[in-house]
Design an enzyme around this catalytic site. Structure first.
Site, short mmCIF file in Angstrom:
data_model
loop_
_atom_site.label_atom_id
_atom_site.label_comp_id
_atom_site.label_asym_id
_atom_site.label_seq_id
_atom_site.Cartn_x
_atom_site.Cartn_y
_atom_site.Cartn_z
N GLU A 212 38.99 29.15 -67.92
CA GLU A 212 38.16 30.35 -68.02
C GLU A 212 37.68 30.74 -66.63
O GLU A 212 36.68 30.20 -66.14
CB GLU A 212 36.94 30.09 -68.89
N GLY B 225 32.64 37.40 -70.05
CA GLY B 225 31.62 38.38 -70.44
C GLY B 225 31.61 39.63 -69.57
O GLY B 225 30.68 40.43 -69.63
N ASN C 174 33.38 30.84 -79.39
CA ASN C 174 32.14 30.29 -78.83
C ASN C 174 31.04 31.33 -78.99
O ASN C 174 31.01 32.32 -78.26
CB ASN C 174 32.40 29.96 -77.34
N SER D 117 36.89 37.26 -71.58
CA SER D 117 37.13 38.63 -72.04
C SER D 117 38.42 38.79 -72.84
O SER D 117 39.10 39.80 -72.72
CB SER D 117 37.07 39.62 -70.87
N GLU E 224 28.88 28.18 -68.08
CA GLU E 224 27.44 28.47 -68.17
C GLU E 224 26.64 27.17 -68.10
O GLU E 224 25.54 27.14 -67.55
CB GLU E 224 27.15 29.25 -69.47
N GLY F 280 34.52 34.42 -76.49
CA GLY F 280 33.06 34.55 -76.54
C GLY F 280 32.68 35.77 -77.37
O GLY F 280 32.70 35.74 -78.60
N HIS G 265 31.40 23.97 -70.09
CA HIS G 265 31.51 25.43 -70.02
C HIS G 265 30.85 25.91 -68.73
O HIS G 265 29.86 25.33 -68.28
CB HIS G 265 30.83 26.06 -71.24
N LYS H 107 28.02 31.05 -78.24
CA LYS H 107 26.96 30.89 -77.25
C LYS H 107 25.60 30.91 -77.97
O LYS H 107 25.52 30.46 -79.10
CB LYS H 107 27.07 31.96 -76.16
P1 PGA Z 1 33.89 36.08 -73.30
O1 PGA Z 1 33.41 34.55 -73.17
O2 PGA Z 1 35.06 36.11 -74.25
O3 PGA Z 1 32.68 36.81 -73.85
O4 PGA Z 1 34.27 36.55 -71.94
C1 PGA Z 1 34.34 33.49 -73.14
C2 PGA Z 1 33.62 32.17 -73.00
O5 PGA Z 1 32.65 32.09 -72.23
O6 PGA Z 1 33.97 31.16 -73.63
#
Ligand code: PGA
Length: 252
Positions: A167, A173, A9, A211, A97, A232, A95, A11
């Protein structure tokens, strides 16, 4: 046999340069091993066409979000059917976010799942608890509610197009990953919820996200109920992304 999926992803990151540098490299490195992983790149929608052009057969493409509607006067929105028409096989739905920053509700998530399934996309439905919810001992309740509400309208013929990505919000992140044991426990709980909904839970793919990096992917993917990852930050680096794809245990 469950599909093993590693989806990147991006983003709101990337550029045409990143597409040309990363996609070709990922594509050629994926051709050098065969552990059965399905790798998916999920760039910002503007780059979907470029990624599709360079992806080849081993690499699938997805979008990060779709509209609640099929078409019409919804300025700025992109429908699941359009994503499919442009070569996507996958979409993320719900997601964290989208839920936190754009106020997406469980009901909207369910509607988007419906749009994705009718358009022939695989819906990667994202669920996960916040740190406060985990600390209050409510993680499983929250995730179970999100799964149930997102899938309320899924018909029996469409279960195979549904993938769940667990997640934990506090792991996205932040560099903090759930332990492999905690992630496994939640995945097993999600599989139980799917079973209670009448889904073919044992055949459905459940991904872990938050992460995931080249150095922790193998331990997570070794868990019996974790069938891959939603990546991500590490998906913006071709070497890291390919290492994570390689960490999926081979076919036995
Ligand atoms: P991240 O994001 O691997 O940067 O923690 C994962 C995601 O939000 O899909």
């Amino acid at each position: 046999m469950r599909r093993k999926i590693v989806a990147g992803n991006w983003k709101m990151n990337g550029s045409k340069d990143l597409v040309s540098n990363l996609v070709g490299q990922v594509r050629s490195e994926l051709a050098s091993f065969d552990n059965g992983v399905e790798a998916v790149i999920i760039p910002p929608a503007l780059f979907v066409g470029d990624v599709v052009e360079q992806a080849g057969e081993k690499l699938a493409v997805g979008v990060q979000n779709v509209a609640c509607w099929g078409s019409g006067a919804y300025t700025g929105e992109i429908s699941a059917a359009m994503a499919r028409d442009c070569g996507c096989g996958f979409t993320l739905v719900g997601h964290s976010e989208r839920r936190q920053l754009f106020g997406e509700t469980d009901e909207q998530v369910a509607t988007k799942v419906g749009q994705a399934l009718t358009s022939g996309l695989v819906a990667v439905v994202c669920v996960g608890e916040t740190l406060e919810e985990r600390d209050a001992g409510k993680a499983e309740d929250v995730v179970s509610r999100q799964v149930r509400k997102a899938l309320v309208d899924v018909g029996s013929e469409s279960w195979r197009q549904v993938v769940i990505a667990y997640e934990p919000v506090w792991a996205i992140g932040t560099g903090k990953t759930a332990t492999a044991d905690d992630a496994q426990a939640m995945h097993a709980a999600i599989r139980d919820v799917l079973m209670s909904l009448g889904a073919p839970a044992d055949e459905m793919s459940l991904l872990y996200g938050g992460s995931v990096k080249a150095d922790n992917a193998a331990a997570l993917f070794a868990q019996p109920d974790i069938d891959g990852g939603l990546i991500g930050g590490a998906s913006l680096d071709a070497n890291d992304f390919v290492s994570i794809c390689r960490a999926v245990p081979g076919r036995s």
